[in-house]
Design a protein around this motif. Structure first.
Motif, mmCIF file in Angstrom:
data_model
loop_
_atom_site.group_PDB
_atom_site.id
_atom_site.type_symbol
_atom_site.label_atom_id
_atom_site.label_comp_id
_atom_site.label_asym_id
_atom_site.label_seq_id
_atom_site.Cartn_x
_atom_site.Cartn_y
_atom_site.Cartn_z
ATOM 1 N N ASN A 166 27.927 78.243 24.839
ATOM 2 C CA ASN A 166 28.989 78.434 25.817
ATOM 3 C C ASN A 166 30.342 78.076 25.219
ATOM 4 O O ASN A 166 30.436 77.588 24.095
ATOM 5 C CB ASN A 166 28.726 77.617 27.090
ATOM 6 N N THR A 167 31.379 78.343 26.004
ATOM 7 C CA THR A 167 32.758 78.102 25.590
ATOM 8 C C THR A 167 33.453 77.303 26.678
ATOM 9 O O THR A 167 33.373 77.650 27.857
ATOM 10 C CB THR A 167 33.495 79.433 25.372
ATOM 11 N N VAL A 168 34.121 76.218 26.286
ATOM 12 C CA VAL A 168 34.798 75.333 27.245
ATOM 13 C C VAL A 168 36.264 75.225 26.864
ATOM 14 O O VAL A 168 36.604 75.067 25.687
ATOM 15 C CB VAL A 168 34.152 73.932 27.257
ATOM 16 N N CYS A 169 37.128 75.294 27.855
ATOM 17 C CA CYS A 169 38.563 75.078 27.655
ATOM 18 C C CYS A 169 39.026 73.963 28.582
ATOM 19 O O CYS A 169 38.707 73.967 29.782
ATOM 20 C CB CYS A 169 39.350 76.353 27.939
ATOM 21 N N VAL A 170 39.767 73.003 28.031
ATOM 22 C CA VAL A 170 40.377 71.962 28.859
ATOM 23 C C VAL A 170 41.890 72.033 28.718
ATOM 24 O O VAL A 170 42.418 72.463 27.683
ATOM 25 C CB VAL A 170 39.880 70.545 28.491
ATOM 26 N N CYS A 171 42.569 71.607 29.769
ATOM 27 C CA CYS A 171 44.028 71.586 29.803
ATOM 28 C C CYS A 171 44.466 70.145 30.026
ATOM 29 O O CYS A 171 44.025 69.496 30.983
ATOM 30 C CB CYS A 171 44.512 72.489 30.938
ATOM 31 N N ILE A 172 45.293 69.612 29.112
ATOM 32 C CA ILE A 172 45.787 68.249 29.237
ATOM 33 C C ILE A 172 47.314 68.256 29.187
ATOM 34 O O ILE A 172 47.914 69.189 28.651
ATOM 35 C CB ILE A 172 45.229 67.309 28.141
ATOM 36 N N PRO A 173 47.967 67.230 29.741
ATOM 37 C CA PRO A 173 49.433 67.167 29.669
ATOM 38 C C PRO A 173 49.898 67.016 28.226
ATOM 39 O O PRO A 173 49.288 66.299 27.434
ATOM 40 C CB PRO A 173 49.786 65.920 30.488
ATOM 41 N N VAL A 191 42.601 64.916 32.142
ATOM 42 C CA VAL A 191 42.264 66.340 32.020
ATOM 43 C C VAL A 191 42.674 67.029 33.314
ATOM 44 O O VAL A 191 42.170 66.708 34.396
ATOM 45 C CB VAL A 191 40.760 66.536 31.754
ATOM 46 N N LEU A 192 43.594 67.966 33.211
ATOM 47 C CA LEU A 192 44.119 68.656 34.388
ATOM 48 C C LEU A 192 43.147 69.695 34.918
ATOM 49 O O LEU A 192 43.069 69.924 36.131
ATOM 50 C CB LEU A 192 45.456 69.319 34.056
ATOM 51 N N SER A 193 42.433 70.361 34.012
ATOM 52 C CA SER A 193 41.479 71.385 34.437
ATOM 53 C C SER A 193 40.480 71.647 33.326
ATOM 54 O O SER A 193 40.699 71.294 32.157
ATOM 55 C CB SER A 193 42.193 72.692 34.811
ATOM 56 N N CYS A 235 56.044 70.381 33.301
ATOM 57 C CA CYS A 235 54.600 70.238 33.198
ATOM 58 C C CYS A 235 54.055 70.943 31.958
ATOM 59 O O CYS A 235 53.167 71.767 32.066
ATOM 60 C CB CYS A 235 53.931 70.790 34.452
ATOM 61 N N SER A 236 54.605 70.650 30.814
ATOM 62 C CA SER A 236 54.117 71.233 29.583
ATOM 63 C C SER A 236 52.690 70.744 29.304
ATOM 64 O O SER A 236 52.358 69.579 29.540
ATOM 65 C CB SER A 236 55.035 70.829 28.423
ATOM 66 N N VAL A 237 51.829 71.658 28.818
ATOM 67 C CA VAL A 237 50.418 71.328 28.641
ATOM 68 C C VAL A 237 49.909 71.762 27.265
ATOM 69 O O VAL A 237 50.561 72.543 26.562
ATOM 70 C CB VAL A 237 49.543 71.995 29.731
#
Length: 351
Positions: A34-41, A52-54, A22-24
């Motif tokens: 504000n500051t936004v972080c997204v996690c994708i595969p 988008v995982l999270s 599950c490398s991301v």
């Protein structure tokens, strides 16, 4: 979800059971509000919609606004939260793209890259960019070409050519005159109220409208309200009142918005001219990505449309794009594209 510090979340990693294979990739967009972080595969097909995982959100991470220590604390926390939500560890991360307002010089980049290297394992590919770069990528799906105009709390125009040349205009902050921004528009409106109150300027609907919005009784109280907390975002929150006043026919508010259109359009034109994005005849096609609350359409006063009309009179090849994904996803796509096409990634050198 309970709010943890970054260090607390990192301590949880050993207790976590991450999903296998599950490398991301992490994409971070840090602005004045504000500051936004997204996690994708990392190993994903290019799909619509993007998986988008999270997603995690925190406050301002512009070091020019809150200081370097607080900015780093916010950035680390938002990345840690995104990984926690996705049930991933730092060892699962393939690449991180940090796109942050206030990163204006290679010195800023190298300092932040060194800090990131202290957080993530050596195998992780790291990128640091200005937040405008992620905003451009959110409209071009990760390709660095064209011009982006951001007009939110602050404003900046940023452009890239296909061969990697880049240029920017504005983005110097409120002291040095980001007058087309939400802050700039709101600050001029507050000034207009004070000028009307003491007889130096014309009467304006902005007086009653802004006082009602802020819950104040008199323009005298604006001085205390303004200086008790000089947050750029707090002042920029007055923007809708200025637009509503202009839509109601107030001449002062309309003049402020017209001037802002000129400022924003001139930033775009400066970037296009320096990079020759429109070609020798001025008619070549190039994407113009528009991001930020100032550029969102309103009932009558559509600042974004006015800016586009002003730019296309000079550069008819500019085609506007209102991104369907947020800039944090643009940052993630920049990193994803770069590692997918190594060693010829689109971004600048990494450590």
């Amino acid at each position: 979800m309970q709010r943890y510090t970054a260090s607390e979340i990192w301590q949880m990693e050993d207790c976590q059971s991450p999903r296998m294979g599950c490398s991301v990739v992490l994409g971070v967009d840090g602005g004045a509000s504000n500051t936004v972080c997204v996690c994708i595969p990392a190993a994903m097909p290019f799909a619509d919609p993007l998986p988008v995982l999270s997603r995690a959100i925190a406050g301002c991470s512009n070091q020019n606004s809150v200081g370097e220590d607080r900015a780093r604390e916010t950035l680390e926390r938002v990345m840690a939260q995104a990984l926690l939500k996705a049930r991933r560890k730092r060892s699962n991360v393939s690449a991180v793209c940090l796109a942050v307002a206030g990163v204006n010089h290679p010195i800023d980049q190298h300092r932040m890259l060194g800090w990131l290297r202290e957080i993530f394992p050596s195998h992780v590919t790291l990128f640091v960019e200005n937040d405008a770069v992620a905003a451009l990528a959110s409209g071009t799906m990760g390709k660095l070409h064209g011009c982006v105009l951001i007009a939110g709390t602050g404003t900046i125009a940023y452009g890239f050519t296909n061969d990697g040349r880049e240029a920017r205009a504005a983005g110097a902050g409120p002291v040095l005159g980001d007058w087309g921004s939400g802050y700039g528009i709101s600050a001029q409106a507050l000034t207009a109220v004070v000028r009307a109150y003491d007889g130096r300027g014309p009467e304006t609907m902005l007086t009653n409208n802004i006082l009602d919005f802020l819950g104040l009784a008199s323009p005298d109280e604006l001085i205390g309200w303004t200086y008790e907390d000089q947050s750029w975002a707090r002042i920029a929150d007055i923007l809708p009142v200025v637009v509503e006043s202009a839509e109601a026919g107030d001449e002062v508010a309309n003049k402020i918005l017209h001037n802002s259109v000129g400022e924003l359009a001139s930033s775009v034109k400066a970037v296009v001219q320096r990079l020759a994005l429109s070609g020798e005849d001025g008619k070549d096609l190039f994407p113009l990505v528009l991001v930020g609350k100032v550029l969102e359409a309103n009932k009558k006063w559509d600042i974004g449309k006015e800016v586009i009309d002003c730019v296309t009179k000079t550069y008819p090849g500019a085609y506007p794009i209102h991104p369907e994904v947020e800039p944090a996803v643009g940052a993630a796509l920049l990193a994803w594209n770069a590692i997918a096409s190594e060693p010829d990634g689109d971004l600048r050198p990494v450590v």
